[in-house]
Design an enzyme around this catalytic site. Structure first.
Site, short mmCIF file in Angstrom:
data_model
loop_
_atom_site.label_atom_id
_atom_site.label_comp_id
_atom_site.label_asym_id
_atom_site.label_seq_id
_atom_site.Cartn_x
_atom_site.Cartn_y
_atom_site.Cartn_z
N CYS A 181 0.90 -1.07 0.11
CA CYS A 181 0.09 0.03 0.15
C CYS A 181 0.61 1.60 -0.18
CB CYS A 181 -0.90 -0.40 1.00
SG CYS A 181 -1.75 -1.12 1.52
N LYS B 19 6.35 -4.03 -4.25
CA LYS B 19 6.75 -4.07 -4.58
C LYS B 19 8.38 -3.72 -2.85
CE LYS B 19 11.34 -2.25 -6.06
NZ LYS B 19 12.02 -3.45 -6.32
N ARG C 128 4.31 0.38 -6.34
CA ARG C 128 4.71 -0.13 -4.95
C ARG C 128 3.69 -1.99 -5.30
NH1 ARG C 128 6.61 2.46 -0.91
NH2 ARG C 128 4.78 1.06 1.37
N GLU D 11 17.95 -16.83 -9.42
CA GLU D 11 17.91 -15.21 -10.02
C GLU D 11 17.24 -14.85 -11.33
OE1 GLU D 11 16.52 -13.12 -8.31
OE2 GLU D 11 16.97 -10.97 -9.52
N TRP E 12 -3.09 -2.95 -1.31
CA TRP E 12 -2.71 -3.82 -1.60
C TRP E 12 -3.70 -5.40 -0.93
CZ3 TRP E 12 0.35 -8.35 0.17
CH2 TRP E 12 0.55 -8.57 -1.06
N GLU F 284 8.06 -14.16 -12.25
CA GLU F 284 7.48 -12.62 -11.80
C GLU F 284 6.90 -11.83 -13.14
OE1 GLU F 284 10.79 -10.96 -10.18
OE2 GLU F 284 9.24 -10.15 -7.96
N HIS G 177 18.16 -36.65 -10.72
CA HIS G 177 17.45 -37.56 -9.84
C HIS G 177 15.65 -36.53 -9.30
CE1 HIS G 177 21.39 -38.99 -8.03
NE2 HIS G 177 21.65 -37.22 -8.56
N ASN H 292 -0.90 1.60 6.25
CA ASN H 292 -0.24 0.78 5.41
C ASN H 292 -0.03 -0.35 6.90
OD1 ASN H 292 -0.38 2.55 3.15
ND2 ASN H 292 2.02 2.47 2.92
N GLY H 293 0.25 -1.48 6.10
CA GLY H 293 0.78 -2.81 7.41
C GLY H 293 -0.83 -3.54 7.43
N LYS I 149 12.98 -13.84 -12.09
CA LYS I 149 12.83 -12.95 -13.01
C LYS I 149 11.71 -13.33 -14.26
CE LYS I 149 14.05 -10.33 -10.52
NZ LYS I 149 14.68 -10.11 -10.23
O1 M6R Z 1 13.36 -5.08 -0.26
P1 M6R Z 1 13.62 -6.17 -0.49
O2 M6R Z 1 15.15 -6.24 -1.29
O3 M6R Z 1 13.72 -6.76 1.30
O4 M6R Z 1 12.56 -6.94 -1.25
C1 M6R Z 1 12.62 -8.55 -1.54
C2 M6R Z 1 12.18 -9.25 -1.96
O5 M6R Z 1 10.60 -8.85 -1.98
C3 M6R Z 1 12.67 -8.72 -3.61
O6 M6R Z 1 14.13 -9.13 -4.01
C4 M6R Z 1 11.46 -9.11 -4.94
O7 M6R Z 1 11.18 -11.03 -4.75
C5 M6R Z 1 10.94 -8.91 -6.06
N1 M6R Z 1 10.23 -8.54 -6.40
C6 M6R Z 1 12.56 -9.93 -6.66
O8 M6R Z 1 12.27 -9.18 -8.47
#
Ligand code: M6R
Length: 605
Positions: free
Chosen positions: A2, A600, A27, A478, A74, A485, A501, A100-101, A482
C-alpha cells in the site's frame, strides 16, 4: 504494498495526492482512494482497479481542498473492491483513515466495537481504526489517536483526517513513513519520499511509535504517550527524475540499463582509488565471530547466495544463507559470536526486519546492505553498507541485485585483506577486475538480438527450467525468479546435476531449458547434464563464457557473456536473464512494471 500520500497546503490537495499516488504505483496496488476536506465535511472517493478510476473521478469532480489523504491498496484482508479500498471512515464519515500494514488484533477489536454498536462496511482490518478513533474523539484528533494507537497490534503507518479541523494526524509503528516540508508552508505525509520528491527534498523520518500532527502552523512530533518530542529535518539528495522513466518504455528496462552506473557508483561510494573504506562502527574484530548468517528474501536472498561464495573464500568463516521468513522463526544458534548480514533493497521488508530484531536480541552484530539510506533496516542495524543503485521502481529487482553483489564482493575482499587472507598482489588484481564490471555489463547490453530471439522462442511455453552448477546455479535461481515474476511462465531452477534425480521426468520434446555455463571448472559436467536434457528433446539455450565451441555443437543456441573473476561473473551473466524476462513479458503483452499479485516493498509478514 500500500501507498499513503497526505497533503496540507494551498496547492490543491487533489492534484498533489493524485500525482503522489501515481509515483507510488510501482509498489503494487489493486485499488485507490482519497478523503478530502471540503468545508466542514469530508468527501471520500475510492475505487477498485487502476488509479485511472480515481483520476477520472477527480477530473469530473474537480476540487481545491486544503487537506486530503490518499491511498493505493494492496489487498490483505478482503478482496480488492470499492468497499475494501481506503480511506475507511467512521459511521458519520467525519473521520477518515488510510493505513499501510496489518492490524493483527482486528478481529477482537471488531467484536468489541460491534458490541458497542459500531457497524462495519468492509472486510478490512483497517476499518477498526476510524471507529476506535471515533470512540475516543472529543474534539481533539491528536488525543483520540494517542488513545487508539496502543490498542492496535501489528505493524502500521496511518494518516487520519477529521471533518472539523484542517489537520492531518499520522502515526507509525514498524511501517515506513516520511513527513515532507515544502517551501510554501505546505506539508506532506508519504510512505516513500518518491511520492512527493517533485515538491520537496526536506523530510522528517519519524521514529517507531511516533505520532505526528500537521497543521498550517507546522509539524509536531509526539511519543506514544502524547508527550512532545523533537525530530531532525533532513534533506534527501535524490532528483525527482529518479522516479521517472527518462525515455525508456518501462522502469525495468531503464533499471537494467542503469547497471553499469549503479555498480560503479556502489564501488566509488566505498573506495578511494583501490582502497576500500568500510569504516564500521561495530564490526571491529572479525575473529570475534564464528559464523556469518546472511538473511534476506527473494532477489536479495540470491545475492546472499552469491556473497557466501566470496565470504567463505576470502574471510574463511562458515557462512549460511537463509530466507528471512523462515530464519526469523528458526535460528537456534545465533548469539554474540554471530555476524548477521541482512540484504534488502527497500530496507523495509517485514521478515528481514523481524530477523534483525531477533538477531540483536540474541546478541548478534547486524550488518545490513540496503539501497535506501534511512530505511528502518538501515537505521536499526549496527553497521550499514548502502548500495548506490538509486531508487528501484520496477517490481522485478535488477540493479539492486548487481549492486548487492558488488557490495558483498567489496565486503569480502575488505575483510579478507584485514584478516591477512589476501595478499597485496591478489587484492590489486581483484580490485582491477571489479573496475572492469561496468564495461562488461555495457558489452552485454550493447546487443540484445539473441536475447530477443530467445524471448520469441520461449514466450508460448508453459514451463521452463534453468540449470547450472555452483555460482551458475545461483544465477539460474535469480534468472528463474525474474522470468516467473513478469512472464508468468512456470520456471524452476535446478542444480544441473540434480535433474536426473527427478525433475528430468518433466522434460518433453521442445521443453525449453536455459543452462548457465560461466564457470570453467564446472563446464564439462554441466555440458554432460545438458546432453541428458537434449537426449530427451529439450530445447536448450546456453548463457556462457566458456567451452563455447563444445556448447555450440550441443545446444540450440548460445548467448555469450564476458568472463569475470569469481563471483563477479554473476553480474554480466544475470543481464541476459533479466533482459530475457523483460522481453518475454513484453512479447506476451504483460504489464512489466506492475506484474500481477506482486508488490515492490513487502512490509507485511
Ligand atoms: O526490498 P527487499 O530487497 O527486501 O525485497 C526482497 C524481495 O521482496 C524482492 O527481492 C522480490 O523478490 C523482488 N520482486 C524480486 O524481483
Amino acid at each position: 504494498m500500500c501507498g499513503i500520500v497526505g497533503y496540507l497546503g494551498k496547492n490543491g490537495a487533489e492534484k498533489v495526492i493524485l500525482e503522489g499516488l501515481k509515483r507510488l504505483e510501482y509498489r503494487g496496488y489493486d485499488s485507490s482512494g482519497i478523503a478530502m476536506h471540503s468545508g466542514s465535511e469530508l468527501k471520500i472517493a475510492k475505487f477498485k482497479g487502476r488509479l485511472a478510476n480515481l483520476s477520472d473521478y477527480l477530473t469530473e469532480n474537480p476540487g481545491n481542498s486544503p487537506v486530503a489523504i490518499g491511498h493505493t491498496r494492496w489487498a490483505t484482508h478482503g478482496e480488492p473492491s470499492d468497499a475494501n479500498s481506503h480511506p475507511h471512515f467512521n459511521t458519520t464519515k467525519t473521520i477518515a483513515v488510510v493505513h499501510n500494514g496489518i492490524i493483527e488484533n482486528y478481529h477482537s477489536l471488531k467484536n468489541e466495537l460491534s458490541e458497542k454498536g459500531y457497524t462495519f462496511s468492509s472486510e478490512t482490518d483497517t476499518e477498526t481504526i476510524p471507529h476506535l478513533i471515533d470512540s475516543f474523539y472529543e474534539g481533539d484528533l491528536l488525543s483520540a489517536v494517542v488513545k487508539t494507537v496502543p490498542l492496535l497490534r501489528g505493524s502500521f503507518a496511518i494518516a487520519v483526517v477529521c471533518a472539523d479541523k484542517k489537520e492531518i494526524v499520522a502515526a507509525r509503528k514498524e511501517s515506513p513513513m516520511v513527513i515532507g516540508v515544502g517551501d510554501n508552508n505546505d506539508f506532506f505525509v508519504a510512505s516513500d519520499v518518491l511520492a512527493v520528491l517533485s515538491y520537496t527534498k526536506k523530510f522528517y523520518y519519524p521514529e517507531n511509535n511516533d505520532i505526528i500532527r500537521i497543521t498550517e502552523n507546522g509539524v509536531e512530533f509526539f511519543d506514544a504517550s502524547g508527550s512532545p518530542v523533537t525530530r531532525e529535518l533532513k534533506t534527501v539528495e535524490l532528483s525527482a527524475d529518479a522516479a521517472t522513466k527518462c525515455g525508456y518504455d518501462h522502469f525495468m528496462l531503464k533499471e537494467i540499463y542503469e547497471q553499469p552506473d549503479s555498480c560503479a557508483n556502489t564501488v566509488s561510494r566505498y573506495c578511494s582509488g583501490d582502497e576500500i573504506q568500510l569504516d564500521f562502527g561495530s564490526i571491529k574484530n572479525m575473529a570475534a565471530y564464528d559464523t556469518i548468517y546472511i538473511v534476506a528474501c527473494g532477489t536479495a536472498y540470491h545475492a546472499g547466495l552469491v556473497g557466501k561464495l566470496a565470504l567463505e573464500k576470502y574471510v574463511k568463516i562458515p557462512t549460511t544463507v537463509d530466507i528471512a521468513s523462515e530464519f526469523r522463526y528458526y535460528a537456534p544458534f545465533v548469539n554474540e559470536k554471530s555476524l548477521v548480514i541482512l540484504i534488502s533493497q527497500s530496507g523495509e521488508t517485514a521478515d528481514t526486519l523481524a530477523t534483525l530484531r531477533n538477531a540483536k536480541a540474541a546478541g548478534a552484530t547486524v550488518l545490513s546492505i540496503t539501497n535506501v539510506a534511512g530505511s528502518t533496516i538501515a537505521r536499526e542495524s549496527d553497521d550499514v553498507i548502502n548500495t548506490a543503485a538509486g531508487p528501484e521502481i520496477a517490481v522485478a529487482s535488477t540493479k539492486a541485485f548487481t549492486s548487492q553483489i558488488t557490495a558483498l564482493f567489496l565486503l569480502a575482499i575488505y575483510l579478507g585483506k584485514q584478516l591477512g587472507n589476501i595478499s597485496d598482489e591478489e587484492y590489486s588484481f581483484l580490485m582491477s577486475e571489479l573496475h572492469l564490471i561496468p564495461e562488461k555489463i555495457r558489452e552485454v547490453l550493447a546487443d540484445m538480438s539473441s536475447v530477443k530471439a530467445a524471448a520469441k522462442r520461449i514466450k508460448k511455453c508453459n514451463q521452463l527450467f534453468y540449470i547450472g552448477r555452483g555460482l551458475d546455479r545461483v544465477i539460474a535461481m535469480e534468472g528463474a525468479l525474474k522470468l516467473k515474476e513478469i512472464s508468468y511462465i512456470y520456471t524452476e531452477a535446478f542444480p544441473a546435476g540434480e535433474m536426473k534425480h527427478g525433475p528430468i521426468a518433466l522434460i518433453e520434446p521442445g521443453t525449453p531449458a536455459i543452462a548457465l555455463v560461466t564457470q570453467e571448472s564446472a563446464a564439462e559436467k554441466t555440458i554432460s547434464n545438458i546432453k541428458e536434457l537434449k537426449a530427451r528433446g529439450a530445447y536448450v539455450i546456453a548463457i556462457a563464457n566458456t567451452s563455447l565451441e563444445e556448447l555450440r555443437k550441443t545446444v540450440d543456441f548460445v548467448i555469450e557473456v564476458p568472463d569475470a573473476e569469481g563471483i563477479l561473473a554473476a553480474i554480466p551473466a544475470i543481464i541476459p536473464c533479466q533482459s530475457l524476462a523483460y522481453y518475454t513479458s513484453i512479447y506476451k503483452g504483460n504489464d512489466v512494471d506492475k506484474p500481477r499479485n506482486l508488490a515492490k516493498s513487502v512490509t507485511v509478514e
